[in-house]
Every structure is written in structure tokens, then in C-alpha cells.
Design a protein around this motif. Sequence first.
Motif, PDB file in Angstrom:
ATOM      1  N   LEU A  16     -18.243   8.979 -37.854  1.00 57.22           N
ATOM      2  CA  LEU A  16     -16.852   8.692 -38.197  1.00 57.22           C
ATOM      3  C   LEU A  16     -16.288   9.733 -39.150  1.00 57.22           C
ATOM      4  O   LEU A  16     -15.102  10.044 -39.101  1.00 57.22           O
ATOM      5  N   ASP A  17     -17.156  10.295 -40.013  1.00 56.84           N
ATOM      6  CA  ASP A  17     -16.690  11.378 -40.885  1.00 56.84           C
ATOM      7  C   ASP A  17     -16.253  12.564 -40.050  1.00 56.84           C
ATOM      8  O   ASP A  17     -15.242  13.210 -40.336  1.00 56.84           O
ATOM      9  N   ILE A  18     -17.045  12.851 -39.003  1.00 53.22           N
ATOM     10  CA  ILE A  18     -16.698  13.981 -38.141  1.00 53.22           C
ATOM     11  C   ILE A  18     -15.408  13.688 -37.392  1.00 53.22           C
ATOM     12  O   ILE A  18     -14.550  14.544 -37.251  1.00 53.22           O
ATOM     13  N   TYR A  19     -15.270  12.450 -36.981  1.00 51.39           N
ATOM     14  CA  TYR A  19     -14.056  12.054 -36.273  1.00 51.39           C
ATOM     15  C   TYR A  19     -12.838  12.196 -37.181  1.00 51.39           C
ATOM     16  O   TYR A  19     -11.802  12.685 -36.774  1.00 51.39           O
ATOM     17  N   GLU A  20     -13.002  11.794 -38.429  1.00 51.59           N
ATOM     18  CA  GLU A  20     -11.855  11.809 -39.333  1.00 51.59           C
ATOM     19  C   GLU A  20     -11.606  13.169 -39.954  1.00 51.59           C
ATOM     20  O   GLU A  20     -10.475  13.505 -40.273  1.00 51.59           O
TER      21      GLU A  20
END
Lengths: 354, 304
Positions: free
Chosen positions: A220-224
Motif C-alpha cells: 500500500l505504501d508503494i501504491y500511495e
Amino acid sequence: MATVELNGVRKVYAGGVEAVKGVDIKIADKALCVLVGPSGCGKSTLLRMIAGLETISDGTVSIDGKVVNTIGPAERDIAMVFQNYALYPHMKVYDNMAYGLRNRGMKKPEIDERVKRAAETLELSALLDRRPRELSGGQRQRVAMGRAIVRNPKVFLFDEPLSNLDAKLRGQMRVEIKNLQRALGVTSVYVTHDQLEAMTLADQLVVMNGGLVEQIGAPLDIYEQPASTFVASFIGAPPMNLLGSEQGTKGASLTVGDLSGLGVTVPPGTTTLGVRPEDFRLDAPAAEGLRTELTVVAVEPVGAESFLHGTASDFRMVVRVPGRSSAQPGDRVPVWAERFKLHFFDRNGRRVQA
Amino acid sequence: MAEAQGQAKGAAVALGRREDGAMIGIPRRSRYIAHVALILGILIVAFPIYYTFVASTHSLQTILRPPLPLLPGREFFNNYYEALFGGVGRIGGVDVWTLLLNSTIVALGIAIGKIIISLLSAYAIVFFRFPLRMVFFWLIFITLMLPVEVRILPTYKVMVDLNLIDTYTGLIVPLIASATATLLFRQFFLTIPGELVEAARVDGAGPWRFFKDILLPLSRTNIAALFVILFIYGWTQYLWPLLVTNRNDMNTIVIALRKMISFADADTQWHLVMVTCMLAIVPPVLVVVLMQRWFVRGLVETEK
């Protein structure tokens, strides 16, 4: 049980092709690390180097703190699940699972116990006397998993294990793999080109491109916070809209136009603006951000959501709207996105902090 | 039983036949023409064998007085008894059993030897990376162009120097090297997915274990097919056994047959020659018939 560490790992093939150009990854104990990237990005080569099936041109691979560069695959205490399962066609399911244990000189009663236990975990008990050709794709996949777990290895390696299954089964097996990996607590490396698989499975996600790591982090960090336009366009479906003021960004498709027409002040150095289709809103603008009018070209209703494809201020865009959309091709729909949802990238495609 | 019938039915459908025997899309008349052609073919192939059998059931006098009858005679038991148990003096002082045994040993030796050699060389060429690998492959390939007859003199000289005349070793070893079988196994090994090799490596199977536990079982239908072909090749060898054997008790049955026929027609025990011919056919026929089951299994099972 074991950590896996890659330090400056490179792979140069005999023909001079550099498949992996120096990769550093640290995988924590019991974590599931997913390597994701387009085909030819070096992810499978990297996995095979961890397995010992490919020699390492440069750098070190360590398992559990011990450098394993020169150790053969059988002695690395790893187990691998292959894309086409690689089951021994002439052996029964039982023997397929027991073969690796027999080669290690394990006693018969212990082999029997381990195989039976693994078969129970994977609901294969009724199939132990069958041969691989008498099994369905999902069952073969399970046998391949069984062959890996009976060994009780330090590390599981998965090489696109679900790519040969149909979509429904794939979703089901994905959940099973995740649960199994959690329950067994074995450090795992999983290679896939499917970003959905990558997002849902990973504790640690490694996005690769052209033999290099683009970004490492929690899914999710990569997504955000995608570190580059490549990551931005690879993670998420449909991909992030990339709106560029000039060409020069590598590895991502972007439409070039004038950013100033979008009503956003961009940080200095920004040449590309990124907006995820799902971050667009159709209601009245209530905060600072991007404001534009989308000329709808096509509408894709998927059921729970719809995608509007269109153009706005010279840029091609996809906008996700929840539920059904009443928009028709040719309609002009005002859309906006909050400023903190926007992503900024410089001319090299690197992220610029807002 | 029901399952077997179901399978037979499945096979018939797979071969494009309907249950009433009609071939799909082929009119009745051309079907008859096809059958006539096939039956003719069988007659042409089978008639000489039948005629040999007929001759083997007549007395020498009947054979020497043309025309030879087309139906079997009454001397069946006499002739076969004499050939099998009586006529030791007739075939160079050696009984038929010794000849059959010699032929069997030579044919088995050649077939098994060829299979082992070619399996091993194909294994080396496909699965190992060593210097000059392709050179060796081409060397093997080139020997395809050199039949036994071309290298027969040097080979004979080597056998003489090694004192291998009149031995089974001398009969078998020079015929063992086989480029054809090596190529066949190479092609088969190339179809084995790389993942299978890698899975075996991860499972701790070294080169020998991989060969024994995985490659051999997967090759068994190929081995069976080759065995049949090579057994018959070994059984029918003529020139080499003729050269390399002097003693009558080392003759193969094919050579002995030749020796039974003397220049003067009247001296030849034709009825016994015919019996020996029939006996010489039996083992290859047995091999084909018994191994046929393996062929069919190999065709029906697709294990990959």
C-alpha cells in the motif's frame, strides 16, 4: 526461521546480456516478498539465482546469514514451486512429494508421516495414488505446493505459480497460498507479473524494471507513494493517468500536453503529473486540486464500477466512477481530484515530493 | 471390463471411425477399393512366408519335383522333429538350438548395447555442458553416413588383433555404436521441460539419480520401440557374422541357413532349410507381438 539477503547481485549471461544489474533486497524472517515487473525485467532470473539454478555473476546471496553463492540448489534448504508445476509425470502424487525426502536419505516412516500431513493440509489425501495427468490444474498446483512443504525448507520460492490457472481458481489459490505461508511461517519469495497478485500477497513488494529494483516497500505504501512513473503505471489497474508537460520519462506511457490548464500548482522540477483513476471525483469541488472537464470517448461498465475513457485539456485519461455511469460518449463531465492525492514526477520519472 | 470397452470405443472415435465401421466422410465404394488394395498388399507380403511354411511340411522329393503344392503336406511333424532333435549332422554339425541361442544372444546384445550406449551419449549431449559438446554431437551424427560395410575391413583387423574372432564379443561390440538411436533419444530428451530438470535438482537428485529415477522411466516407451527395431536389426545381420565367425558352433541362424544350401541343388536338404527358415522367423515375430502392447500403451498414454 530464515532471512534472505541479496547484496549487489548481478547476472550477466554468456552473450553479454545483463539481466540483473545490481540488486539489493533484504527479506525479513517469515515475510512473503513478491518480485513483480514486466516480462524480461529480471525477476525470474533473480529467483533462480536465489534457488541456485543460475550462477551469480557478481554480488552475494545469503540465506539465514550464510552466503550460498557456491552451494547447489539441493543444499540451500529451499523449495521451489514452478510455473508449470514440474511434477514427475510417471510418479504418483505420493512419490512426487516423497522423492526429495528419499534423496535426502530420510527414513520411510518419517517420509510417510510428512507426506500424509502435507496431503491433509492441502486436501490431497484422496489423490495420493493418482498420477499427475489424472489431476486438474488446481490439484497439480497443490501437489507442487505439497512437494515444497514436505521438505520443511528455510525458504519457499514461487515462480509465477498461478499463471496457468483460470481466473477463478487463481483467486482461490492466491488466498490459500497466503494462508499456508502465514501458517507455516516460512520466508518466501514469490515472482509474478500480475500486479493484483503482487498487491494482495506481499508483505514486502519489490517492483523491478530492466534488471533494476524500482521500489521496495509495503504494497500500500508503494501504491500511495510510487517512487517513479514506471511504478505508478505498473501498480494499480487501470494504471495511473500520467500527464506530462514534456517527453523524456522512461518506462511509462504518458500523454504530453500543457499542465497549466489543469489548475494545479506543481512543485518545481515537475514535468509529469499522476492521478489514479479512482482518485477523480465527480461532485462539486470542495478543496484545492486538479479541476478539468473530461470529454468522454468510451464508457466501460464493470458492474461495481465504471471507467470513463476520455480526454481533458489534451490529455488522455481514465476516470473511475462507482456503480453505473449515465455518461455517454461525447458528454463533457467535470471532474476534480484533491491536491494531496496527486503525484508529481520529474523529467527522469522520479517522484517529486509535494 | 466396461472401462475397457469404453476405452476401445474412445480409441475408435479417436481414429475417426464410427461404430458401424464406416470411415467418416469416405463413401462406401472407395472404402472397398481401399480394402482390396490393403488385402493385396498383405497377400504380397505374406505369400512368400506361407509358401516357405508349405515347403517345410513336404518331403524333399515333393519339393524337388515341381510344381510345389500350394497346400501344406503331411510331413510337418517329421520335418520339424528332424530339424529340432535329429538332424545334428545337417547344419554343419550344430543343432538348431545352438544357432537360435547364438542369434538370440547376438540380437539381444546388439539391441541392449545400442540402447545403453545411445541413452548415455544422448544424456551427455543434452543435459551436460562440456567443452566440444557440439563437436562430439556432430562426430556421432557423421557416423550415420558410414555404414558397417564401409568400415568393415579395419574393424575386422581390430577384431583379429584382439583375438575376438569366433566370440560373442566380436559379434556384438562392433555393431553397438548407433547414431540413429542417439539422435532419437536426443530428440526425446530435448522435449523434456527444463523445469523438470530443475525440480529434480532442487529435490536433491544428482545426475545419476535424475537419469535413473526420471529420464529412464519417461523414456521407456521409446526404449521399447527401439528395442523391437534393433532386435530385428541384430537378428538379421548377415555380413558381419559371416566374416567374424569361422567355427560352426558360433554361427547365427542366418549364417547357418546360408551354409545349409550347397551348390548342387540335389544335395540341399530343402525341407530342413524351410523348417529352419520358419524357426528363424519365430523369435523376431514373438518380440514384435509381445512388445506391441508397449507400443500401444506408448501411443495411448501421453505422459507430459
